[in-house]
Scaffold this motif. Sequence first.
Motif, PDB file in Angstrom:
ATOM      1  N   LEU A 196       0.799  -1.243  -0.096  1.00  0.00           N
ATOM      2  CA  LEU A 196      -0.132  -0.035   0.212  1.00  0.00           C
ATOM      3  C   LEU A 196       0.897   1.295  -0.033  1.00  0.00           C
ATOM      4  N   PRO A 197       0.333   2.396  -0.843  1.00  0.00           N
ATOM      5  CA  PRO A 197       1.269   3.405  -0.689  1.00  0.00           C
ATOM      6  C   PRO A 197       0.724   4.415   0.235  1.00  0.00           C
ATOM      7  N   VAL A 198       1.519   5.390   0.890  1.00  0.00           N
ATOM      8  CA  VAL A 198       1.258   6.304   2.061  1.00  0.00           C
ATOM      9  C   VAL A 198       1.825   7.613   1.657  1.00  0.00           C
ATOM     10  N   TRP A 199       0.925   8.736   1.490  1.00  0.00           N
ATOM     11  CA  TRP A 199       1.525  10.022   1.571  1.00  0.00           C
ATOM     12  C   TRP A 199       1.725  10.346   3.197  1.00  0.00           C
ATOM     13  N   VAL A 200       2.860  11.184   3.375  1.00  0.00           N
ATOM     14  CA  VAL A 200       3.028  11.607   4.792  1.00  0.00           C
ATOM     15  C   VAL A 200       3.251  12.926   4.860  1.00  0.00           C
ATOM     16  N   LEU A 201       2.807  13.720   5.574  1.00  0.00           N
ATOM     17  CA  LEU A 201       2.890  15.064   6.241  1.00  0.00           C
ATOM     18  C   LEU A 201       3.699  15.226   7.406  1.00  0.00           C
ATOM     19  N   MET A 202       4.848  15.767   7.446  1.00  0.00           N
ATOM     20  CA  MET A 202       5.655  16.085   8.741  1.00  0.00           C
ATOM     21  C   MET A 202       5.825  17.498   8.605  1.00  0.00           C
ATOM     22  N   PRO A 261       0.607  17.036  -7.364  1.00  0.00           N
ATOM     23  CA  PRO A 261       1.869  17.823  -6.753  1.00  0.00           C
ATOM     24  C   PRO A 261       1.922  17.766  -5.209  1.00  0.00           C
ATOM     25  N   ALA A 262       3.191  17.681  -4.824  1.00  0.00           N
ATOM     26  CA  ALA A 262       3.497  17.760  -3.365  1.00  0.00           C
ATOM     27  C   ALA A 262       2.901  18.919  -2.721  1.00  0.00           C
ATOM     28  N   ASP A 263       3.154  19.945  -3.128  1.00  0.00           N
ATOM     29  CA  ASP A 263       2.641  21.114  -2.374  1.00  0.00           C
ATOM     30  C   ASP A 263       1.139  21.190  -2.116  1.00  0.00           C
ATOM     31  N   GLN A 264       0.262  20.690  -3.410  1.00  0.00           N
ATOM     32  CA  GLN A 264      -1.315  20.540  -3.118  1.00  0.00           C
ATOM     33  C   GLN A 264      -1.544  19.421  -1.992  1.00  0.00           C
ATOM     34  N   VAL A 265      -0.664  18.245  -2.116  1.00  0.00           N
ATOM     35  CA  VAL A 265      -1.062  17.232  -1.089  1.00  0.00           C
ATOM     36  C   VAL A 265      -0.636  17.797   0.137  1.00  0.00           C
ATOM     37  N   GLN A 266       0.453  18.654   0.411  1.00  0.00           N
ATOM     38  CA  GLN A 266       0.721  19.180   1.698  1.00  0.00           C
ATOM     39  C   GLN A 266      -0.278  20.191   2.196  1.00  0.00           C
ATOM     40  N   ALA A 267      -0.843  20.912   1.350  1.00  0.00           N
ATOM     41  CA  ALA A 267      -2.026  21.985   1.725  1.00  0.00           C
ATOM     42  C   ALA A 267      -3.065  21.110   2.145  1.00  0.00           C
ATOM     43  N   MET A 268      -3.647  20.022   1.523  1.00  0.00           N
ATOM     44  CA  MET A 268      -4.653  19.387   1.802  1.00  0.00           C
ATOM     45  C   MET A 268      -4.661  18.447   3.397  1.00  0.00           C
ATOM     46  N   LEU A 269      -3.245  17.984   3.433  1.00  0.00           N
ATOM     47  CA  LEU A 269      -3.148  17.123   4.668  1.00  0.00           C
ATOM     48  C   LEU A 269      -3.152  18.245   6.012  1.00  0.00           C
ATOM     49  N   ALA A 271      -4.822  20.954   5.970  1.00  0.00           N
ATOM     50  CA  ALA A 271      -6.077  21.109   6.371  1.00  0.00           C
ATOM     51  C   ALA A 271      -6.895  20.104   7.096  1.00  0.00           C
ATOM     52  N   ALA A 272      -6.483  18.771   6.497  1.00  0.00           N
ATOM     53  CA  ALA A 272      -7.050  17.851   7.274  1.00  0.00           C
ATOM     54  C   ALA A 272      -6.669  17.711   8.881  1.00  0.00           C
ATOM     55  N   LEU A 273      -5.355  17.948   9.082  1.00  0.00           N
ATOM     56  CA  LEU A 273      -4.801  17.919  10.384  1.00  0.00           C
ATOM     57  C   LEU A 273      -5.544  19.104  11.592  1.00  0.00           C
ATOM     58  N   ALA A 274      -5.717  20.189  10.981  1.00  0.00           N
ATOM     59  CA  ALA A 274      -6.398  21.257  11.405  1.00  0.00           C
ATOM     60  C   ALA A 274      -7.635  20.531  11.701  1.00  0.00           C
ATOM     61  N   ASP A 275      -8.558  20.038  11.146  1.00  0.00           N
ATOM     62  CA  ASP A 275      -9.779  19.389  11.188  1.00  0.00           C
ATOM     63  C   ASP A 275      -9.819  18.417  12.631  1.00  0.00           C
ATOM     64  N   CYS A 276      -8.680  17.724  12.379  1.00  0.00           N
ATOM     65  CA  CYS A 276      -8.549  16.791  13.318  1.00  0.00           C
ATOM     66  C   CYS A 276      -8.244  17.254  14.697  1.00  0.00           C
ATOM     67  N   VAL A 277      -7.300  18.234  14.968  1.00  0.00           N
ATOM     68  CA  VAL A 277      -7.139  18.986  16.126  1.00  0.00           C
ATOM     69  C   VAL A 277      -8.186  20.101  16.537  1.00  0.00           C
ATOM     70  N   GLY A 278      -8.885  20.392  15.606  1.00  0.00           N
ATOM     71  CA  GLY A 278     -10.111  21.127  16.117  1.00  0.00           C
ATOM     72  C   GLY A 278      -9.724  22.654  15.910  1.00  0.00           C
ATOM     73  N   GLY A 279      -8.891  23.180  15.199  1.00  0.00           N
ATOM     74  CA  GLY A 279      -8.500  24.629  14.983  1.00  0.00           C
ATOM     75  C   GLY A 279      -7.368  24.692  14.099  1.00  0.00           C
ATOM     76  N   ALA A 280      -7.264  25.897  13.592  1.00  0.00           N
ATOM     77  CA  ALA A 280      -6.138  26.506  12.626  1.00  0.00           C
ATOM     78  C   ALA A 280      -4.754  25.974  13.452  1.00  0.00           C
ATOM     79  N   LEU A 281      -3.923  25.727  12.557  1.00  0.00           N
ATOM     80  CA  LEU A 281      -2.616  25.677  13.086  1.00  0.00           C
ATOM     81  C   LEU A 281      -1.504  26.676  12.522  1.00  0.00           C
TER      82      LEU A 281
END
Length: 351
Positions: A196-202, A261-269, A271-281
Amino acid sequence: MAQPRQQAMSGTTLRVAVVGAGIAGAACARALADAGHAVRVFDKSRGVGGRMSTRRVTLDCADAVLGLDHGTPCFAVTGADFLDFVEQGQRAGLLARWTPRLAPHSAALPGGAMWVATPDMPALCRALLKDLPLRTLCTVDGVRRSGATWSVESAGATVADGFDAVALAIPPQQAAALLGVHRPDWAARAQAAPMLPVWVLMGMTDAPATGCDWDLARPASGPLALVVRNDAKPTRAVLAGQAQWVVHATPDWTGAHLDTPADQVQAMLQAALADCVGGALTWRFAGVHRWLYATLAAAPGDEPTAGAWWNAGMGLGVCGDALAGGGVEGAWRSGRTLAALVTVAANGGRT
Ligand SMILES: Cc1cc2nc3c(=O)[nH]c(=O)nc-3n(C[C@H](O)[C@H](O)[C@H](O)COP(=O)(O)OP(=O)(O)OC[C@H]3O[C@@H](n4cnc5c(N)ncnc54)[C@H](O)[C@@H]3O)c2cc1C
């Protein structure tokens, strides 16, 4: 170059080329060396560890180097043999137990506790490979059999020869390319392994304003499979007022965004992390990494098989996570299994 084959007390000492210095290759090489064989290890990367990897980041804003574990973030232990190995590593200061605080609604972790290598994930492989001949930055693109011995090729040239055996400890799709001319049946099986493939944001943010009193989240839906507070893990650097994140997209989401493209993936992930923690980062830095072959897909009812492939007549073997149920534990067991098969063959079939 080629060394004369020696007779050992317990059997024949073999010259073995191990291709791949992840946990499977490192465990295989260490067990072979401990059994008296002459081992040389080759890896295409700058360092060892494979998917047990840590990205080092030097911060301008602080006098600190961070290590973000962007491959496997931690691992579980199930088998008694692996637990024994891991506890030895713990006593040697190479491994630490980690019991992360789970985010609400996260699925429980198997066994509750996880393990991490210290001070970074590759440290375990570095320790296993200590004092063994290792050539990094060497992409093996062929292994050639001439008479009774093997040579290792990179960029069309022979880089080492005179081996009695070759152990391929690389992900199955990459092994397939080297196996084709020798064992087309193995090549086909390796090519078909369900990886399986995985995109990782760090990256690092200011500590979330919402307060975030957990170390690990496993969201039940959405693009994220796993969120890890890297700085909550044992021995990782902690910076006051900051939070370090490693975030895995689900395989489905990754599959749908493999060529985004990586920059778009980064922006989407992000945003998803902000949803997960319940606020903008507020991000201090961020990056993404795409793993094409991250983990083995588990099929319902699959039994882990303590597996490795070994053809004694040819002196050719394959090990890795895909042959033994996946994960760090499977890869370790597979490497050890292959080393045992090679050693039995060297001893004329005696265990
Ligand atoms: C994002 C992510 C999350 C994960 N999460 C978990 C988890 O939670 N729990 C768990 O147990 N496991 C997890 N895993 C899986 C785990 O990391 C792997 O199963 C394990 O590390 C595989 O080890 P390996 O030695 O078989 O392969 P690798 O670690 O892939 O090692 C192969 C090595 O071979 C080298 N190589 C490849 N091709 C060549 C070539 N042609 N020539 C020379 N060298 C070559 C590579 O550079 C690499 O060092 C995760 C992996 C990823 C990427």
